[in-house]
Design a protein around this motif. Structure first.
Motif, PDB file in Angstrom:
ATOM      1  N   ASP A 171       4.184  21.203  -3.894  1.00  0.00           N
ATOM      2  CA  ASP A 171       3.135  21.408  -2.894  1.00  0.00           C
ATOM      3  C   ASP A 171       2.650  20.079  -2.323  1.00  0.00           C
ATOM      4  O   ASP A 171       2.504  19.936  -1.102  1.00  0.00           O
ATOM      5  CB  ASP A 171       1.956  22.177  -3.512  1.00  0.00           C
ATOM      6  CG  ASP A 171       0.922  22.563  -2.471  1.00  0.00           C
ATOM      7  OD1 ASP A 171       1.158  23.516  -1.710  1.00  0.00           O
ATOM      8  OD2 ASP A 171      -0.136  21.892  -2.408  1.00  0.00           O
ATOM      9  N   ARG A 175       3.250  18.873   1.600  1.00  0.00           N
ATOM     10  CA  ARG A 175       2.131  18.531   2.486  1.00  0.00           C
ATOM     11  C   ARG A 175       2.275  17.105   3.023  1.00  0.00           C
ATOM     12  O   ARG A 175       1.984  16.844   4.200  1.00  0.00           O
ATOM     13  CB  ARG A 175       0.805  18.693   1.750  1.00  0.00           C
ATOM     14  CG  ARG A 175       0.443  20.136   1.476  1.00  0.00           C
ATOM     15  CD  ARG A 175      -0.929  20.307   0.847  1.00  0.00           C
ATOM     16  NE  ARG A 175      -1.194  21.708   0.599  1.00  0.00           N
ATOM     17  CZ  ARG A 175      -1.628  22.569   1.528  1.00  0.00           C
ATOM     18  NH1 ARG A 175      -1.864  22.121   2.765  1.00  0.00           N
ATOM     19  NH2 ARG A 175      -1.837  23.828   1.236  1.00  0.00           N
ATOM     20  N   CYS A 202       8.255  27.459  11.190  1.00  0.00           N
ATOM     21  CA  CYS A 202       7.104  28.376  11.134  1.00  0.00           C
ATOM     22  C   CYS A 202       7.579  29.815  10.925  1.00  0.00           C
ATOM     23  O   CYS A 202       6.918  30.598  10.234  1.00  0.00           O
ATOM     24  CB  CYS A 202       6.273  28.274  12.410  1.00  0.00           C
ATOM     25  SG  CYS A 202       5.222  26.803  12.500  1.00  0.00           S
ATOM     26  N   SER A 205       9.355  29.817   7.111  1.00  0.00           N
ATOM     27  CA  SER A 205       8.544  29.426   5.953  1.00  0.00           C
ATOM     28  C   SER A 205       7.055  29.589   6.246  1.00  0.00           C
ATOM     29  O   SER A 205       6.470  28.755   6.942  1.00  0.00           O
ATOM     30  CB  SER A 205       8.844  27.973   5.561  1.00  0.00           C
ATOM     31  OG  SER A 205       7.931  27.528   4.570  1.00  0.00           O
ATOM     32  N   PRO A 206       6.427  30.626   5.693  1.00  0.00           N
ATOM     33  CA  PRO A 206       4.976  30.770   5.852  1.00  0.00           C
ATOM     34  C   PRO A 206       4.204  29.571   5.312  1.00  0.00           C
ATOM     35  O   PRO A 206       3.148  29.217   5.842  1.00  0.00           O
ATOM     36  CB  PRO A 206       4.658  32.040   5.054  1.00  0.00           C
ATOM     37  CG  PRO A 206       5.947  32.803   5.020  1.00  0.00           C
ATOM     38  CD  PRO A 206       7.017  31.766   4.960  1.00  0.00           C
ATOM     39  N   GLU A 207       4.765  28.916   4.267  1.00  0.00           N
ATOM     40  CA  GLU A 207       4.091  27.739   3.710  1.00  0.00           C
ATOM     41  C   GLU A 207       4.081  26.599   4.725  1.00  0.00           C
ATOM     42  O   GLU A 207       3.056  25.917   4.884  1.00  0.00           O
ATOM     43  CB  GLU A 207       4.792  27.306   2.418  1.00  0.00           C
ATOM     44  CG  GLU A 207       4.606  28.302   1.286  1.00  0.00           C
ATOM     45  CD  GLU A 207       5.651  28.132   0.214  1.00  0.00           C
ATOM     46  OE1 GLU A 207       5.272  28.071  -0.973  1.00  0.00           O
ATOM     47  OE2 GLU A 207       6.851  28.083   0.549  1.00  0.00           O
ATOM     48  N   ALA A 209       4.231  26.951   7.971  1.00  0.00           N
ATOM     49  CA  ALA A 209       3.337  27.361   9.058  1.00  0.00           C
ATOM     50  C   ALA A 209       1.883  27.067   8.706  1.00  0.00           C
ATOM     51  O   ALA A 209       1.112  26.574   9.541  1.00  0.00           O
ATOM     52  CB  ALA A 209       3.532  28.842   9.357  1.00  0.00           C
ATOM     53  N   THR A 210       1.505  27.338   7.467  1.00  0.00           N
ATOM     54  CA  THR A 210       0.126  27.075   7.032  1.00  0.00           C
ATOM     55  C   THR A 210      -0.173  25.577   7.040  1.00  0.00           C
ATOM     56  O   THR A 210      -1.212  25.138   7.535  1.00  0.00           O
ATOM     57  CB  THR A 210      -0.099  27.641   5.623  1.00  0.00           C
ATOM     58  OG1 THR A 210       0.081  29.061   5.656  1.00  0.00           O
ATOM     59  CG2 THR A 210      -1.505  27.324   5.127  1.00  0.00           C
ATOM     60  N   MET A 211       0.740  24.789   6.495  1.00  0.00           N
ATOM     61  CA  MET A 211       0.526  23.342   6.437  1.00  0.00           C
ATOM     62  C   MET A 211       0.522  22.728   7.843  1.00  0.00           C
ATOM     63  O   MET A 211      -0.231  21.792   8.110  1.00  0.00           O
ATOM     64  CB  MET A 211       1.613  22.685   5.577  1.00  0.00           C
ATOM     65  CG  MET A 211       1.566  23.088   4.114  1.00  0.00           C
ATOM     66  SD  MET A 211       2.914  22.330   3.147  1.00  0.00           S
ATOM     67  CE  MET A 211       2.753  23.208   1.583  1.00  0.00           C
ATOM     68  N   TRP A 212       1.364  23.240   8.731  1.00  0.00           N
ATOM     69  CA  TRP A 212       1.410  22.708  10.090  1.00  0.00           C
ATOM     70  C   TRP A 212       0.094  22.963  10.818  1.00  0.00           C
ATOM     71  O   TRP A 212      -0.389  22.114  11.564  1.00  0.00           O
ATOM     72  CB  TRP A 212       2.578  23.327  10.846  1.00  0.00           C
ATOM     73  CG  TRP A 212       2.784  22.744  12.214  1.00  0.00           C
ATOM     74  CD1 TRP A 212       2.501  23.333  13.412  1.00  0.00           C
ATOM     75  CD2 TRP A 212       3.307  21.447  12.517  1.00  0.00           C
ATOM     76  NE1 TRP A 212       2.824  22.483  14.455  1.00  0.00           N
ATOM     77  CE2 TRP A 212       3.327  21.317  13.932  1.00  0.00           C
ATOM     78  CE3 TRP A 212       3.772  20.391  11.747  1.00  0.00           C
ATOM     79  CZ2 TRP A 212       3.772  20.179  14.577  1.00  0.00           C
ATOM     80  CZ3 TRP A 212       4.228  19.246  12.390  1.00  0.00           C
ATOM     81  CH2 TRP A 212       4.220  19.150  13.789  1.00  0.00           C
ATOM     82  N   ARG A 213      -0.502  24.116  10.581  1.00  0.00           N
ATOM     83  CA  ARG A 213      -1.777  24.457  11.230  1.00  0.00           C
ATOM     84  C   ARG A 213      -2.917  23.578  10.738  1.00  0.00           C
ATOM     85  O   ARG A 213      -3.938  23.449  11.414  1.00  0.00           O
ATOM     86  CB  ARG A 213      -2.114  25.928  11.000  1.00  0.00           C
ATOM     87  CG  ARG A 213      -1.281  26.899  11.823  1.00  0.00           C
ATOM     88  CD  ARG A 213      -1.903  28.285  11.825  1.00  0.00           C
ATOM     89  NE  ARG A 213      -1.956  28.855  10.478  1.00  0.00           N
ATOM     90  CZ  ARG A 213      -0.999  29.608   9.952  1.00  0.00           C
ATOM     91  NH1 ARG A 213       0.087  29.900  10.656  1.00  0.00           N
ATOM     92  NH2 ARG A 213      -1.128  30.097   8.730  1.00  0.00           N
ATOM     93  N   ASP A 214      -2.755  22.952   9.584  1.00  0.00           N
ATOM     94  CA  ASP A 214      -3.816  22.081   9.047  1.00  0.00           C
ATOM     95  C   ASP A 214      -3.994  20.811   9.863  1.00  0.00           C
ATOM     96  O   ASP A 214      -5.020  20.131   9.742  1.00  0.00           O
ATOM     97  CB  ASP A 214      -3.517  21.712   7.587  1.00  0.00           C
ATOM     98  CG  ASP A 214      -3.742  22.884   6.640  1.00  0.00           C
ATOM     99  OD1 ASP A 214      -4.441  23.837   7.047  1.00  0.00           O
ATOM    100  OD2 ASP A 214      -3.221  22.845   5.515  1.00  0.00           O
TER     101      ASP A 214
END
Length: 279
Positions: A171, A175, A202, A205-207, A209-214
């Motif tokens: 993780d 990140r 995106c 990988s949902p992971e 996509a989440t990290m990119w939105r951060d």
């Protein structure tokens, strides 16, 4: 020490135009001095001859980035000459123009190969690995065994179970990769070029996509990388990132074994790989 009245921009423009051959641009006629005339540079740059003359004479005020860019093209300036023109004309470098050229020089490849026990790679702003040495192939990934589109660090981190399992703290590594990738792409002026890769990840990988939105950003810099190597077991390496001069789209990453024991493990593995290849 230069005086406040020095006209560095005018001197540079004058010097550059005198280096050019008028005949190669289709200009003819007898000349008292070498190179292009002021009005010929202005014509090639599609600006007023009067305005260009004032720039050389230090009377035109500050030229815009657009005007300097057109003059750079008119004078056939190299990238480093164009950068110098902007620095003396505007006090800042020009905006980065992404080149998208994955080729590296033979000299840079020889530099990688000279690091016998330090895994080293060269990657683009899109984090595609375009060059590596024997140590990197043995310790990190055998990039030569992969098709070019699979040599992308983000695809490997988020889509390759083997690479994911090799990370001590996936993780945190993921990140870091996403935030450094975002910064690198922006710095290299490659945001539009990497968007298809971002869209692909995106979706897959949902992971990611989440990290990119951060929207986090950080520099690659230097640090410590710990791996669960499938042959060596736990291994620790210190890494440093280096810019490739004249190529804002490339970075060289060098991994040095952190301890004498780690170095011996790497040395042993490379020896085994070489022996198998020789059979």
């Amino acid at each position: 020490m230069p005086s406040p009245n020095d006209n560095r921009l005018g001197d540079y423009l004058r010097n550059r135009r005198t280096k050019l051959d008028p005949a190669s641009f289709g200009f003819s006629g007898r000349r008292r001095t070498a190179g292009l005339r002021r009005e010929e540079v202005a014509q090639r740059a599609n600006i007023s001859a009067t305005w260009y003359t004032w720039l050389e004479q230090g009377r035109g005020g500050n030229a815009s980035a657009d005007v300097l860019d057109r003059i750079a093209k008119a004078l056939m300036l190299t990238e480093v000459e164009r950068e110098h023109l902007f620095l003396i004309g505007l006090g800042r470098p020009p905006e980065v123009r992404y080149r998208g050229n994955d080729a590296i020089t033979p000299r840079l490849q020889r530099l990688l190969d000279a690091m016998a026990y330090s895994p080293a790679i060269v990657r683009t702003a899109a984090w595609d690995v375009v060059a590596w040495n024997r140590a990197a192939a043995a310790v990190l990934t055998d990039y030569g065994a992969l098709p070019p589109e699979k040599r992308n660090v983000l695809r490997m981190i988020f889509c390759d179970p083997r690479v994911r399992a090799a990370q001590f703290d996936w993780d945190s590594v993921a990140r870091f990769v996403v935030s450094a990738f975002r910064a690198d792409a922006t710095r290299a002026g490659a945001a539009a070029e990497v968007q298809p890769l971002v869209d692909e990840l995106c979706r897959s990988s949902p992971e990611f996509a989440t990290m990119w939105r951060d929207n986090e950003v950080q520099t690659h810099g230097d640090g410590v990388k710990r791996l669960h190597h499938p042959v060596l077991g736990p291994i620790t390496m210190e890494y440093s990132a280096f810019a490739v001069d004249g190529r804002p789209d490339l970075q060289m990453i060098v991994y040095n074994p952190a301890t004498a024991a780690d170095l011996e493990q790497v040395r042993s593995l490379i020896g085994r790989v070489a022996a198998i290849a020789a059979e």
